[in-house]
Design a protein around this motif. Structure first.
Motif, mmCIF file in Angstrom:
data_model
loop_
_atom_site.group_PDB
_atom_site.id
_atom_site.type_symbol
_atom_site.label_atom_id
_atom_site.label_comp_id
_atom_site.label_asym_id
_atom_site.label_seq_id
_atom_site.Cartn_x
_atom_site.Cartn_y
_atom_site.Cartn_z
ATOM 1 N N VAL A 156 3.100 4.135 5.650
ATOM 2 C CA VAL A 156 2.606 3.088 4.747
ATOM 3 C C VAL A 156 3.762 2.142 4.466
ATOM 4 O O VAL A 156 4.843 2.579 4.036
ATOM 5 N N ILE A 157 3.544 0.864 4.737
ATOM 6 C CA ILE A 157 4.587 -0.152 4.580
ATOM 7 C C ILE A 157 4.207 -1.075 3.428
ATOM 8 O O ILE A 157 3.088 -1.589 3.366
ATOM 9 N N LYS A 158 5.138 -1.283 2.526
ATOM 10 C CA LYS A 158 4.955 -2.206 1.409
ATOM 11 C C LYS A 158 6.211 -3.051 1.271
ATOM 12 O O LYS A 158 7.322 -2.513 1.182
ATOM 13 N N ASN A 159 6.034 -4.373 1.270
ATOM 14 C CA ASN A 159 7.172 -5.292 1.152
ATOM 15 C C ASN A 159 8.274 -4.957 2.160
ATOM 16 O O ASN A 159 9.451 -4.912 1.835
ATOM 17 N N ILE A 174 -8.975 -9.978 13.574
ATOM 18 C CA ILE A 174 -8.779 -10.611 12.272
ATOM 19 C C ILE A 174 -10.110 -10.594 11.532
ATOM 20 O O ILE A 174 -11.097 -11.179 11.981
ATOM 21 N N GLY A 175 -10.131 -9.892 10.436
ATOM 22 C CA GLY A 175 -11.365 -9.789 9.667
ATOM 23 C C GLY A 175 -11.063 -9.319 8.265
ATOM 24 O O GLY A 175 -10.013 -9.636 7.705
ATOM 25 N N GLU A 176 -11.999 -8.570 7.702
ATOM 26 C CA GLU A 176 -11.813 -8.018 6.360
ATOM 27 C C GLU A 176 -11.887 -6.505 6.399
ATOM 28 O O GLU A 176 -12.732 -5.926 7.090
ATOM 29 N N TYR A 181 -5.359 -7.739 9.762
ATOM 30 C CA TYR A 181 -5.088 -7.856 11.198
ATOM 31 C C TYR A 181 -4.956 -6.424 11.712
ATOM 32 O O TYR A 181 -4.064 -5.692 11.266
ATOM 33 N N SER A 182 -5.817 -6.025 12.637
ATOM 34 C CA SER A 182 -5.846 -4.604 12.976
ATOM 35 C C SER A 182 -6.184 -4.371 14.438
ATOM 36 O O SER A 182 -6.693 -5.251 15.130
ATOM 37 N N HIS A 183 -5.891 -3.150 14.877
ATOM 38 C CA HIS A 183 -6.349 -2.695 16.191
ATOM 39 C C HIS A 183 -6.292 -1.180 16.230
ATOM 40 O O HIS A 183 -5.372 -0.567 15.687
ATOM 41 N N ARG A 217 -2.572 -4.567 9.205
ATOM 42 C CA ARG A 217 -1.668 -5.340 8.348
ATOM 43 C C ARG A 217 -2.488 -6.167 7.366
ATOM 44 O O ARG A 217 -3.459 -6.822 7.750
ATOM 45 N N PHE A 218 -2.098 -6.119 6.075
ATOM 46 C CA PHE A 218 -2.732 -6.916 5.029
ATOM 47 C C PHE A 218 -1.705 -7.939 4.541
ATOM 48 O O PHE A 218 -0.887 -7.632 3.657
ATOM 49 N N PRO A 219 -1.687 -9.138 5.103
ATOM 50 C CA PRO A 219 -0.610 -10.085 4.779
ATOM 51 C C PRO A 219 -0.579 -10.513 3.318
ATOM 52 O O PRO A 219 0.505 -10.712 2.759
ATOM 53 N N ASP A 220 -1.729 -10.662 2.680
ATOM 54 C CA ASP A 220 -1.744 -11.103 1.286
ATOM 55 C C ASP A 220 -1.137 -10.057 0.358
ATOM 56 O O ASP A 220 -0.500 -10.388 -0.648
#
Length: 377
Positions: A47-50, A319-321, A328-330, A343-346
């Motif tokens: 899990v990646i944060k900042n 790219i979706g929700e 952004y996923s795969h 990845r959740f850029p926001d």
């Protein structure tokens, strides 16, 4: 007394964060407890944060024969999560002026059969080229070959089998794929194509004069410090600290399940959680390419207006929700492996799951973990 009050104040601020982290860790353990035992294959989760790994752990075993536990450090075969790395290599060649994304693929791979249609590199990157999938070549554990497939035989004379029974070198597979017709006209609909991404690996080789493995090592992995990441194009090489692949047989017992297919582009990338952190960081602090920020912008731009269900597709990324957030996923899945990266850029959060049991659904598992973290933002 004032200092004591200040200390108590800041301690109070820290305690909820610690409690939240502990609660998440406990909740994650419960998620895996119902799917993975200490004696079975399992998953590494990051899990990646900042731009930091706030959770890195393994659940289950990396090697059943040696009783080696997964601990978050192992190297995994990433299956179709590999596609975004192949796409980045193609975009780098475009940035260098060596590839025109809107040119026909025959401009560079002249030995391909005549498709009778313009098939651009951009369309191949976005799965709208009209190219088909493995079922146009042979059957596999995913299903039988489709109508209109080529008549590829094994050395024993029967139908060729994709997976771990029959074998082709990269050059032999290329000779096969050259003959495969389009499945439909280009730019009509989104149709996922592993064959297109394999051909993109051959494009990189033809244009750069280097294998996809060597080109990505020089242009992507070395600059980013991804020292455990590479496209494995050698079926007999030693891969240190590898998570071996497994599946259950009909009797419910685990067996070794490792593919003998070592062409790359559509898959073949090997990496670990620490290196995925470095890849993830490049989307926020771009480092790769002559103009890194522009390159990342292109990487995140959909290749066409055609949708895959409700998602757009941009260079190996849907790219979706996800749970109401832009993502952004795969996913990736093949013999002995199930992977997912999102990845959740926001939120500046990302999640990577690498499982060495093809019976585990990495995407479903990771969605349960995502729910824990997004609910506390």
């Amino acid at each position: 007394m004032k200092n004591l009050h200040t200390l108590l104040f800041f301690t109070g601020l820290c305690m909820p964060v610690t409690t939240i982290a502990a609660d998440n860790n406990l909740a994650i353990k419960k998620i895996f407890a119902s799917r993975v035992s200490k004696n079975s294959p399992g998953c590494n989760l990051g899990v990646i944060k900042n731009q930091q790994l706030v959770h890195k752990a393994g659940y289950g075993l990396a090697n059943l024969e040696m009783n080696v536990p997964l601990d978050g450090s192992q190297v995994h075969r990433m299956a179709s999560v590999s596609k975004q790395f192949t796409a980045m290599a193609v975009l780098l060649l475009a940035e260098e002026g060596k590839v025109d994304l809107d040119a026909d693929i025959h401009t560079y791979l002249k030995d391909l059969r005549d498709y009778g249609e313009l098939v651009t590199i951009r369309a191949m990157l976005g799965h709208v080229s009209g190219m088909g999938d493995y079922d146009l070549i042979a059957g596999s554990y995913e299903g039988e070959k489709s109508k209109g497939s080529i008549d590829l035989k094994s050395v024993a004379g029967g139908d060729f089998r994709l997976g771990n029974e029959d074998y082709l070198t990269i050059s032999e597979f290329y000779d096969v794929v050259k003959t495969v017709p389009l499945a439909l006209k280009p730019n009509q609909k989104f149709q996922y194509s592993n064959l297109a991404y394999f051909l993109l690996s051959m494009l990189v080789e033809e244009v750069s004069g280097k294998s996809l493995r060597d080109y990505t090592a020089e242009k992507i992995f070395t600059p980013l410090g991804m020292s455990h990441t590479f496209f494995s194009d050698n079926p007999v090489e030693i891969i240190r600290n590898r998570a071996m692949g497994y599946a259950k047989n009909e009797a419910g017992s685990y067996i070794n399940e490792m593919t003998n297919l070592f062409w790359v582009g559509d898959g073949g990338l090997h990496t670990n959680l620490e290196d995925m952190l470095k890849w993830d960081e490049n989307f926020y602090t771009p480092q790769v390419g002559k103009n890194p920020s522009k390159l990342v912008g292109l990487m995140n731009t959909p290749n066409s207006d055609l949708k895959a269900n409700k998602s757009s597709y941009a260079n190996g990324q849907f790219i979706g929700e996800t749970m109401g957030r832009i993502s952004y996923s795969h996913s990736g899945g093949w013999l002995g492996t199930s992977t997912y990266y999102v990845r959740f850029p926001d939120e500046k959060m990302s999640f990577a799951m690498m499982c060495n049991d093809s019976g585990l659904d990495a995407q479903r598992l990771i969605n349960e973990v995502i729910a824990l973290y997004l609910d506390i933002q």
